[in-house]
Motif scaffolding. Structure first.
Motif, PDB file in Angstrom:
ATOM      1  N   HIS A  66      83.859  76.756  36.056  1.00 21.42           N
ATOM      2  CA  HIS A  66      84.383  78.039  36.518  1.00 21.42           C
ATOM      3  C   HIS A  66      83.718  78.406  37.840  1.00 21.42           C
ATOM      4  O   HIS A  66      82.493  78.354  37.976  1.00 21.42           O
ATOM      5  N   SER A  67      84.530  78.736  38.856  1.00 21.19           N
ATOM      6  CA  SER A  67      84.032  79.223  40.140  1.00 21.19           C
ATOM      7  C   SER A  67      83.051  78.214  40.734  1.00 21.19           C
ATOM      8  O   SER A  67      83.420  77.068  40.987  1.00 21.19           O
TER       9      SER A  67
ATOM     10  N   GLY B  43      92.940  86.798  40.693  1.00 21.00           N
ATOM     11  CA  GLY B  43      91.720  86.065  41.000  1.00 21.00           C
ATOM     12  C   GLY B  43      91.397  86.059  42.475  1.00 21.00           C
ATOM     13  O   GLY B  43      91.933  86.849  43.255  1.00 21.00           O
ATOM     14  N   TYR B  44      90.535  85.145  42.886  1.00 26.86           N
ATOM     15  CA  TYR B  44      90.114  85.062  44.277  1.00 26.86           C
ATOM     16  C   TYR B  44      91.256  84.566  45.160  1.00 26.86           C
ATOM     17  O   TYR B  44      91.781  83.477  44.958  1.00 26.86           O
TER      18      TYR B  44
ATOM     19  N   ASP C 261      91.535  88.337  35.864  1.00 24.85           N
ATOM     20  CA  ASP C 261      90.807  88.355  37.130  1.00 24.85           C
ATOM     21  C   ASP C 261      89.993  87.066  37.251  1.00 24.85           C
ATOM     22  O   ASP C 261      90.256  86.093  36.549  1.00 24.85           O
ATOM     23  N   HIS C 262      89.011  87.066  38.133  1.00 29.64           N
ATOM     24  CA  HIS C 262      88.240  85.858  38.389  1.00 29.64           C
ATOM     25  C   HIS C 262      87.564  85.319  37.123  1.00 29.64           C
ATOM     26  O   HIS C 262      87.350  84.113  36.989  1.00 29.64           O
ATOM     27  N   HIS C 263      87.215  86.200  36.194  1.00 33.88           N
ATOM     28  CA  HIS C 263      86.608  85.797  34.927  1.00 33.88           C
ATOM     29  C   HIS C 263      87.650  85.764  33.810  1.00 33.88           C
ATOM     30  O   HIS C 263      87.384  86.201  32.687  1.00 33.88           O
TER      31      HIS C 263
ATOM     32  N   GLU D 272      89.562  78.885  38.395  1.00 34.60           N
ATOM     33  CA  GLU D 272      89.298  79.664  39.604  1.00 34.60           C
ATOM     34  C   GLU D 272      88.422  78.890  40.597  1.00 34.60           C
ATOM     35  O   GLU D 272      87.487  79.440  41.192  1.00 34.60           O
TER      36      GLU D 272
END
Length: 299
Positions: free
Chosen positions: A114-115, A252-253, A278-280, A139
């Protein structure tokens, strides 16, 4: 008080690597094939607890185990020694060491990132695909990049920032009167829902004289001294044959849209999924994320 409705057993353990000790959590039976989960910047292994709960509900632990690590400087893992600036590339070395420590008979494992964890996973898969059975990116798709013209200013700004940081180390460690104050601070800074802020924050905190302080390495907040150019990222990422699942969030981003257009160039076998959240989203929309991952893994 944490009230997320999560109900899944986990075993805490330590990975003693040649260069650092890494904290980890295991969900499921230790003899099952491994899914290794890599969290994002300033998060920790508990950011995958909602996903682990849904994996259990879906019966995924009948066939697989999930191992979630804390990156160095995060959660319960050791900090890197010294005061030198950190760089995301170092995490690729950590990942290699972790895989060597947990893999049985050098069998490829499934990676979830993730990220920041996804950035690291994608770069590792690009250069060491023989160790990756399947790749799941949440993401994230590839390392961040910027124009070469920023190289000098980025390096200078990073060095100035590091000098300022070294002076701050002489001051007392900042503390909070209670865990709730720290949780609210993260919520206000990131906008992440309060239950998830609490889940992550508790593992990233420690008690100092009956007050709460961040356990996380403060160097994590310093800017990188160097960032790849697009040409470097493109050369690294082209071309992977690893079966890959990309999961993006509707909210998200937005920077991801710059790299998504290159997905079919960088991966010969990639499935792109966009879900609410969202991003999470692997926390706030863990059910749909788990269903997408389960279908991908078991296919």
């Amino acid at each position: 008080m944490l009230n997320t409705g999560l109900n899944v057993d986990a075993t805490e353990f330590q990975l003693t690597l040649a260069h650092i000790n890494i904290a980890a959590k295991r969900y499921g039976h230790a003899n099952n094939p491994i899914i290794l989960a890599l969290h994002g910047w300033l998060d920790n292994a508990d950011s995958f607890a909602p996903l682990a709960h849904e994996f259990q509900q879906l019966g995924l632990f009948n066939s697989h185990q999930l191992i979630c690590i804390d990156w160095p400087g995060h959660g319960l893992s050791e900090h890197r020694p010294g005061r030198y600036p950190l760089h995301w590339v170092d995490y690729i070395y950590d990942l290699q060491a972790v895989i060597q420590a947990i893999s049985t008979d050098n069998q490829p494992i499934i990676l979830i990132g993730h990220s920041l964890g996804g950035i690291i996973a994608s770069a590792y898969n690009a250069c060491m695909p023989e160790h990756v059975a399947k790749l799941i990116l949440i993401e994230a798709l590839a390392p961040l990049f910027e124009s070469a013209e920023h190289a000098k200013s980025r390096l200078r700004n990073g060095l100035v920032q590091q000098a300022r940081f070294n002076r701050q180390l002489a001051r007392p460690t900042p503390t909070y009167s209670s865990m709730d104050v720290a949780i609210q601070a993260r919520h206000q800074l990131t906008g992440l829902a309060l239950p998830w802020c609490e889940l992550i924050t508790r593992r990233n905190m420690q008690l100092i004289d009956d007050k709460c302080a961040w356990r996380s390495d403060p160097r994590l907040k310093l800017d990188s001294l160097n960032r790849f150019t697009f040409e470097q990222v493109d050369a690294l990422m082209t071309r992977s044959n690893t079966a890959t699942l990309f999961i993006g969030a509707i909210d998200g981003y937005k920077q991801l849209t710059l790299t998504e257009q290159h997905a079919n160039t960088w991966f010969t076998d990639i499935k792109m999924v966009t879900l609410a959240g969202d991003h999470h989203l692997h926390m706030g929309n863990a059910r749909q994320v788990a269903e997408s991952i389960g279908a991908f893994i078991l296919n």
